[in-house]
Design an enzyme around this catalytic site. Structure first.
Site, PDB file in Angstrom:
ATOM      1  N   CYS A  70      55.783  49.036 -17.926  1.00 61.52           N
ATOM      2  CA  CYS A  70      57.095  49.005 -18.588  1.00 61.52           C
ATOM      3  C   CYS A  70      57.051  49.650 -19.959  1.00 61.52           C
ATOM      4  O   CYS A  70      58.028  50.200 -20.423  1.00 61.52           O
ATOM      5  CB  CYS A  70      57.590  47.585 -18.743  1.00 61.52           C
ATOM      6  SG  CYS A  70      57.243  46.563 -17.348  1.00 61.52           S
ATOM      7  N   THR A  97      61.005  39.066 -13.615  1.00 65.45           N
ATOM      8  CA  THR A  97      61.861  39.141 -14.800  1.00 65.45           C
ATOM      9  C   THR A  97      62.974  38.094 -14.726  1.00 65.45           C
ATOM     10  O   THR A  97      63.227  37.371 -15.693  1.00 65.45           O
ATOM     11  CB  THR A  97      62.454  40.562 -14.934  1.00 65.45           C
ATOM     12  OG1 THR A  97      61.365  41.483 -15.028  1.00 65.45           O
ATOM     13  CG2 THR A  97      63.334  40.681 -16.161  1.00 65.45           C
ATOM     14  N   ASN A 106      49.049  40.742 -18.181  1.00 66.77           N
ATOM     15  CA  ASN A 106      49.205  41.916 -17.310  1.00 66.77           C
ATOM     16  C   ASN A 106      48.415  43.130 -17.784  1.00 66.77           C
ATOM     17  O   ASN A 106      48.119  44.022 -17.003  1.00 66.77           O
ATOM     18  CB  ASN A 106      50.683  42.285 -17.177  1.00 66.77           C
ATOM     19  CG  ASN A 106      51.413  42.287 -18.495  1.00 66.77           C
ATOM     20  OD1 ASN A 106      51.477  41.272 -19.179  1.00 66.77           O
ATOM     21  ND2 ASN A 106      51.964  43.423 -18.871  1.00 66.77           N
ATOM     22  N   GLN A 140      51.177  37.778 -12.784  1.00 65.16           N
ATOM     23  CA  GLN A 140      49.922  38.478 -12.478  1.00 65.16           C
ATOM     24  C   GLN A 140      48.884  37.574 -11.818  1.00 65.16           C
ATOM     25  O   GLN A 140      48.028  38.047 -11.084  1.00 65.16           O
ATOM     26  CB  GLN A 140      49.325  39.089 -13.753  1.00 65.16           C
ATOM     27  CG  GLN A 140      50.142  40.228 -14.338  1.00 65.16           C
ATOM     28  CD  GLN A 140      50.130  41.487 -13.479  1.00 65.16           C
ATOM     29  OE1 GLN A 140      49.281  41.673 -12.610  1.00 65.16           O
ATOM     30  NE2 GLN A 140      51.083  42.366 -13.712  1.00 65.16           N
TER      31      GLN A 140
HETATM   32  N1  PLP Z   1      55.615  39.079 -16.156  1.00 63.84           N
HETATM   33  C1  PLP Z   1      54.458  39.759 -16.065  1.00 63.84           C
HETATM   34  C2  PLP Z   1      53.211  39.167 -16.641  1.00 63.84           C
HETATM   35  C3  PLP Z   1      54.416  40.988 -15.415  1.00 63.84           C
HETATM   36  O1  PLP Z   1      53.267  41.663 -15.323  1.00 63.84           O
HETATM   37  C4  PLP Z   1      55.619  41.515 -14.867  1.00 63.84           C
HETATM   38  C5  PLP Z   1      55.643  42.845 -14.223  1.00 63.84           C
HETATM   39  O2  PLP Z   1      54.947  43.748 -14.638  1.00 63.84           O
HETATM   40  C6  PLP Z   1      56.797  40.755 -14.975  1.00 63.84           C
HETATM   41  C7  PLP Z   1      56.749  39.552 -15.630  1.00 63.84           C
HETATM   42  C8  PLP Z   1      58.087  41.232 -14.379  1.00 63.84           C
HETATM   43  O3  PLP Z   1      58.055  41.082 -12.981  1.00 63.84           O
HETATM   44  P1  PLP Z   1      59.071  41.910 -12.038  1.00 63.84           P
HETATM   45  O4  PLP Z   1      58.578  43.324 -12.024  1.00 63.84           O
HETATM   46  O5  PLP Z   1      58.948  41.244 -10.700  1.00 63.84           O
HETATM   47  O6  PLP Z   1      60.424  41.758 -12.620  1.00 63.84           O
END
Ligand code: PLP
Length: 375
Positions: free
Chosen positions: A318, A70, A149, A177
């Site tokens: 999420c 993120t 994802n 991913q």
């Molecule tokens: N981007 C994608 C494609 C994801 O699948 C995720 C997490 O599910 C994220 C960003 C966010 O990553 P993080 O959980 O390390 O903040």
């Protein structure tokens, strides 16, 4: 327990834990200090950086550690907008991105940036031609994920990156991913910025990285003590970096995971009537399988599987609690019924054929039972 929710997060690998433990005990010093103990901690971070530089085909100084995917996505997008905002204020992305990208773009819209959200086809694929058409003289950034994802669908990153460069736009890919699951080379694939996260590959949560090419400018997102070459302040997460690198070195065998996924998808398609793979099986990540099952709710299936100790999910972790239909499946053109009947199985190298067969059998029974109740 049969854990088939590895796209949400993975179990920490033993190798990652072993690499992290000494960084909590004897090697705990602050890497920025000047004493000998600090040097050892600094070396642990630099050794980790070297692992990723080699893996991605870039220089060590092009890797920056962050707090996760993120933050990396936020930094890539906001940092580019700040660095190039005088040149232009147009950003291109696509509708099936993770909310770490979508909501960052929405935030920039409030600051006067214009964002084009491109459509994908029924397989979840973004055509390079639509990117080419959307590019403008004031497009400063193109952000397209390496793999989705929810569906595992991989995008044509190299081609899209090439088009962005031809237009002198920066190209970012959210590879959270894809990273560690398929081979990625930032130079061959025309990538300027790449986001990755440790907890999707058997590393610890709260650790990620951003690759930033020497060729582009980027403003910092986090200001402070000047760590990470003045680009990302905050005391380095030494155990995080060490664990992330160890997990990457010990990454899953792509072929084995893909074989297990094919077994699961074959069994589902052949043994349960009215099932559809969302995103197909071609050009997808080895471990992600998204399937819609006619006449039943994905949520009901997840709950039933869960009561048997089999863990999967609907859509992304999420958004699955929000009760909203998947924005990814919607963007692929599917109606509410197909969206709400979807289940995501995401596999890892620890899964076994026996587990896959047990999950397939359980799914078969649950679907038949739910369909009987709903008759
Ligand atoms: N981007 C994608 C494609 C994801 O699948 C995720 C997490 O599910 C994220 C960003 C966010 O990553 P993080 O959980 O390390 O903040």
């Amino acid at each position: 327990m049969i854990y088939l929710d590895n796209a949400a997060t993975t179990k920490l690998k033993r190798s990652a834990l072993d690499a992290m433990l000494p960084c909590f005990s004897e090697n705990f010093a602050n890497p920025s200090a000047i004493h000998l103990a600090a040097g050892k901690a600094r070396r642990a971070v630099e050794e980790a950086r070297a692992v990723f530089a080699e893996g991605l085909g870039c220089a060590e100084d092009e890797i920056y550690f962050t707090s996760g995917g993120t933050e990396s996505d936020n930094w890539a997008i906001v940092g580019t907008a700040e660095a190039y905002g005088n040149k232009g204020r147009h950003i291109i992305t696509q509708k099936t991105e993770h909310h770490a990208v979508l909501n960052t773009c929405e935030a920039l819209k409030k600051k006067g940036f214009e964002v084009t959200y491109l459509d994908v086809d029924e397989y979840g694929v973004l055509s390079p031609e639509s990117v080419e058409k959307a590019l403008r003289h004031d497009t400063i950034l193109v952000s397209v994920m390496a793999a989705n994802n929810e569906t595992g669908v991989m995008q044509k990153i190299s081609e899209i990156g090439k088009l962005a460069h031809k237009n002198k736009s920066v190209f970012h890919t959210d590879a959270v991913q894809a990273f560690g699951h398929v081979k990625l080379n930032v130079k061959d694939m025309n990538i300027d910025l790449l986001s990755a996260s440790a907890h999707k590959i058997g590393g610890p949560k709260g650790t990620g990285l951003l690759y930033k090419s020497y060729d582009i400018m980027l403003s910092p997102l986090i200001y402070g003590g000047g760590q990470e070459r003045n680009m990302r302040s905050g005391t380095e997460n030494v155990p995080g970096a060490a664990g992330f690198a160890a997990a990457f070195k010990d990454r899953d065998d792509e072929d084995k995971v893909r074989e297990l996924k094919c077994r699961l998808s074959d069994r589902i398609l052949n043994e349960i009537a009215g099932t559809h793979i969302n995103g197909g099986t071609k050009d997808t990540l080895p471990g992600i399988l998204n399937v819609s099952i006619d006449g039943v709710k994905g949520e009901s299936i997840i709950m039933r599987l869960s009561s048997l100790g089999i863990y999967a999910s609907t859509g992304s972790a999420c958004t699955s609690r929000s009760g909203e239909s998947s924005h990814v499946l919607k963007a692929m053109g599917f109606g509410k019924e197909r969206c709400d009947s979807s289940v995501r199985f995401s596999l890892c190298g620890d899964n076994t054929t026996k587990e896959i067969d047990e999950a397939a059998e359980a799914l078969k029974e649950i679907v038949s039972d739910l369909r009987n109740i709903l008759k």
